[in-house]
Design a protein around this motif. Sequence first.
Motif, PDB file in Angstrom:
ATOM      1  N   THR A 197       0.824  -1.212   0.000  1.00 39.20           N
ATOM      2  CA  THR A 197       0.000   0.000   0.000  1.00 39.20           C
ATOM      3  C   THR A 197       0.856   1.260   0.000  1.00 39.20           C
ATOM      4  OG1 THR A 197      -1.691  -1.171   1.269  1.00 39.20           O
ATOM      5  CG2 THR A 197      -1.845   1.234   1.203  1.00 39.20           C
ATOM      6  N   HIS A 198       1.820   1.293   0.904  1.00 35.98           N
ATOM      7  CA  HIS A 198       2.621   2.496   1.093  1.00 35.98           C
ATOM      8  C   HIS A 198       3.911   2.457   0.280  1.00 35.98           C
ATOM      9  CE1 HIS A 198       0.273   1.783   4.847  1.00 35.98           C
ATOM     10  NE2 HIS A 198      -0.120   3.003   4.574  1.00 35.98           N
ATOM     11  N   VAL A 199       4.366   3.650  -0.111  1.00 35.59           N
ATOM     12  CA  VAL A 199       5.563   3.800  -0.945  1.00 35.59           C
ATOM     13  C   VAL A 199       6.591   4.644  -0.214  1.00 35.59           C
ATOM     14  CG1 VAL A 199       6.470   4.789  -3.089  1.00 35.59           C
ATOM     15  CG2 VAL A 199       4.274   3.579  -3.102  1.00 35.59           C
ATOM     16  N   LEU A 200       7.822   4.146  -0.130  1.00 35.48           N
ATOM     17  CA  LEU A 200       8.926   4.876   0.475  1.00 35.48           C
ATOM     18  C   LEU A 200      10.048   4.961  -0.566  1.00 35.48           C
ATOM     19  CD1 LEU A 200       9.809   6.219   3.126  1.00 35.48           C
ATOM     20  CD2 LEU A 200      10.739   4.012   3.853  1.00 35.48           C
ATOM     21  N   LEU A 294      25.035   4.873   0.518  1.00 35.91           N
ATOM     22  CA  LEU A 294      24.568   6.207   0.886  1.00 35.91           C
ATOM     23  C   LEU A 294      23.405   6.171   1.876  1.00 35.91           C
ATOM     24  CD1 LEU A 294      24.614   7.916  -2.646  1.00 35.91           C
ATOM     25  CD2 LEU A 294      26.395   8.001  -0.873  1.00 35.91           C
ATOM     26  N   LEU A 295      22.796   4.999   2.055  1.00 31.73           N
ATOM     27  CA  LEU A 295      21.670   4.871   2.976  1.00 31.73           C
ATOM     28  C   LEU A 295      22.164   4.842   4.416  1.00 31.73           C
ATOM     29  CD1 LEU A 295      18.603   4.345   3.395  1.00 31.73           C
ATOM     30  CD2 LEU A 295      19.144   1.892   3.284  1.00 31.73           C
ATOM     31  N   GLN A 296      21.625   5.731   5.250  1.00 36.36           N
ATOM     32  CA  GLN A 296      22.033   5.795   6.651  1.00 36.36           C
ATOM     33  C   GLN A 296      21.016   5.165   7.590  1.00 36.36           C
ATOM     34  OE1 GLN A 296      22.860  10.052   7.073  1.00 36.36           O
ATOM     35  NE2 GLN A 296      25.027   9.688   6.668  1.00 36.36           N
ATOM     36  N   SER A 297      19.830   4.848   7.091  1.00 39.74           N
ATOM     37  CA  SER A 297      18.816   4.180   7.907  1.00 39.74           C
ATOM     38  C   SER A 297      19.157   2.706   8.060  1.00 39.74           C
ATOM     39  CB  SER A 297      17.438   4.330   7.249  1.00 39.74           C
ATOM     40  OG  SER A 297      17.093   5.698   7.082  1.00 39.74           O
ATOM     41  N   ILE A 302      13.826  -1.393   7.776  1.00 40.18           N
ATOM     42  CA  ILE A 302      13.018  -0.982   6.623  1.00 40.18           C
ATOM     43  C   ILE A 302      12.505  -2.203   5.865  1.00 40.18           C
ATOM     44  CG2 ILE A 302      13.057   0.231   4.414  1.00 40.18           C
ATOM     45  CD1 ILE A 302      13.103   2.104   6.784  1.00 40.18           C
ATOM     46  N   MET A 303      13.373  -3.186   5.654  1.00 33.41           N
ATOM     47  CA  MET A 303      12.962  -4.376   4.904  1.00 33.41           C
ATOM     48  C   MET A 303      11.918  -5.190   5.662  1.00 33.41           C
ATOM     49  SD  MET A 303      16.348  -5.848   3.005  1.00 33.41           S
ATOM     50  CE  MET A 303      16.557  -5.420   1.266  1.00 33.41           C
ATOM     51  N   HIS A 304      12.092  -5.318   6.959  1.00 31.51           N
ATOM     52  CA  HIS A 304      11.115  -6.071   7.748  1.00 31.51           C
ATOM     53  C   HIS A 304       9.770  -5.360   7.768  1.00 31.51           C
ATOM     54  CE1 HIS A 304       9.257  -7.927  11.365  1.00 31.51           C
ATOM     55  NE2 HIS A 304       9.851  -9.009  10.906  1.00 31.51           N
ATOM     56  N   ALA A 305       9.791  -4.045   7.892  1.00 26.33           N
ATOM     57  CA  ALA A 305       8.541  -3.279   7.868  1.00 26.33           C
ATOM     58  C   ALA A 305       7.860  -3.415   6.509  1.00 26.33           C
ATOM     59  CB  ALA A 305       8.826  -1.807   8.172  1.00 26.33           C
ATOM     60  N   THR A 306       8.657  -3.448   5.452  1.00 21.97           N
ATOM     61  CA  THR A 306       8.102  -3.631   4.105  1.00 21.97           C
ATOM     62  C   THR A 306       7.390  -4.979   4.014  1.00 21.97           C
ATOM     63  OG1 THR A 306       9.866  -2.292   3.115  1.00 21.97           O
ATOM     64  CG2 THR A 306       8.660  -3.764   1.651  1.00 21.97           C
ATOM     65  N   LEU A 311       5.092   0.123   6.559  1.00 25.63           N
ATOM     66  CA  LEU A 311       5.933   1.262   6.147  1.00 25.63           C
ATOM     67  C   LEU A 311       5.329   2.624   6.476  1.00 25.63           C
ATOM     68  CD1 LEU A 311       7.441   0.372   2.643  1.00 25.63           C
ATOM     69  CD2 LEU A 311       8.649   0.636   4.818  1.00 25.63           C
ATOM     70  N   GLU A 312       4.053   2.660   6.758  1.00 22.42           N
ATOM     71  CA  GLU A 312       3.396   3.952   6.981  1.00 22.42           C
ATOM     72  C   GLU A 312       4.105   4.748   8.078  1.00 22.42           C
ATOM     73  OE1 GLU A 312      -1.090   5.806   7.613  1.00 22.42           O
ATOM     74  OE2 GLU A 312      -0.700   3.695   8.093  1.00 22.42           O
ATOM     75  N   GLY A 313       4.436   5.996   7.770  1.00 21.99           N
ATOM     76  CA  GLY A 313       5.072   6.887   8.732  1.00 21.99           C
ATOM     77  C   GLY A 313       6.583   6.774   8.790  1.00 21.99           C
ATOM     78  N   MET A 314       7.167   5.815   8.086  1.00 23.58           N
ATOM     79  CA  MET A 314       8.618   5.642   8.129  1.00 23.58           C
ATOM     80  C   MET A 314       9.289   6.564   7.112  1.00 23.58           C
ATOM     81  SD  MET A 314       9.095   1.537   8.738  1.00 23.58           S
ATOM     82  CE  MET A 314      10.677   1.762   9.546  1.00 23.58           C
ATOM     83  N   SER A 315      10.573   6.855   7.335  1.00 29.44           N
ATOM     84  CA  SER A 315      11.337   7.724   6.435  1.00 29.44           C
ATOM     85  C   SER A 315      12.746   7.163   6.283  1.00 29.44           C
ATOM     86  CB  SER A 315      11.390   9.157   6.976  1.00 29.44           C
ATOM     87  OG  SER A 315      12.017   9.184   8.256  1.00 29.44           O
TER      88      SER A 315
END
Length: 433
Positions: A197-200, A294-297, A302-306, A311-315
């Motif tokens: 549903t959500h896109v990051l 370059l990814l600092q998160s 992120i992958m587990h939330a995906t 993912l909603e609300g994540m950055s």
Amino acid sequence: MKVCIIGNGGREHALAWKLHHSPSVTDVYVVPGNAGMTSIATVVNLDWKNRDTLLAWLLDYKIDLVVIGPELPLIEGLSDAIRTVGIPVFGPSQQASRLEGSKSFAKDIMRRYEIPTAKYEVCQDVETGKGIIHQWGVPIVLKRDGLWGGKGVTICETFTDAEQVLQEMLSSSEESVVIEEYMRGQEVSLLSFVDGTHVLPMIGARDHKRLLDHDEGPNTGGMGAYAPVPELDGTLEQTIVDTIVKPIVKAMAEEGHPYVGCLYTGLMLTEEGPKVVEFNARFGDPETQVLLPLLQSDLGVIMHATAMGQLEGMSLEWSKQYASCVILASEGYPQQTLTGQRITGDIHTIDTVSMVFHSGTTYETDHYVTQGGRVLGVVGLGNTLEQSLEHAYERVSMIDFEGQQYRKDIGESSIGFCIHTQYRKNSIDKEYN
């Protein structure tokens, strides 16, 4: 969290390296992995095609998340099989993976949901195809409908070439060929985490598909990349997300096949606006090799939330640096590849300005040898695009194997843009100061 990566290329090496450094991840396993990954992950000698054995191993080792790297396991439904035993998977279902596995499926769904892309027709016979080619004119693009690892697309400059390529494509195992109008503009890739549903969205990257400098020679799986892309500013990226990425995610959900994983959107920045060149159902290779440094998160989070639809609300947090990747390929790639060549030089050290990811290598006694078309991805980091390229090519100069080939013009198109943009900024600063 225990994470298992499926795959053995440079993309999977980069994923393993990043997950190894993720605070949320305790153990990284790679099936089947490659010789360059042994210092950061446990390489497991299993064949993912043997599903019963793989599923039993995943359950026995209590794996918390499976990350599927290449497209073939996705197209063959491996993610569905793993989900049936209750293990979260980062990777779309077999049905959702058709966005990459069938170009005609992807084009048809874009047409139905009015997602901007090139004009196209799908043909099953040569005479119909010839009629379309002569009606539209050249240059024209012919695409094999199935999965060809980035090598199933031909840009034809003449009618003779187009007719010959069409004949060859339809006389092979292909049942249909997608004929597309030729789009003019700059290409860019925008990868996004999608949980159904959500896109990051990530930052933009640019791949170099052709084998030779100045975009000449045959198409390959990718000869180099860099990120971010200076031409892709925040406004343009938001336009792409709003008019292309979110609509295709919504479309797949409405079709009954929610998309979960990394959605690769290949784009052409045309005068009419951004248009889709292709969708891929996974991280790009070599785009992954420049995005992840370059990814600092925390990639594990992120992958587990995906995978869990959360993912909603994540950055995402990103470094302000640039990253460039130069692919070192074997002699004969992408046709008749010569392998088994001894590799010399430093292909392991990872420091603040450069790193090397293994794509096609194996270890023999006391040295590494080539074992594939694309052998190594050499990455440079820097505060500017030029500096990152300098560091990448400096590292390239320290590595050698017989027949080694690589492009020497990675990033050239954006270097001119960077210089022009900086000149304009300096002029404005002088005018107002």
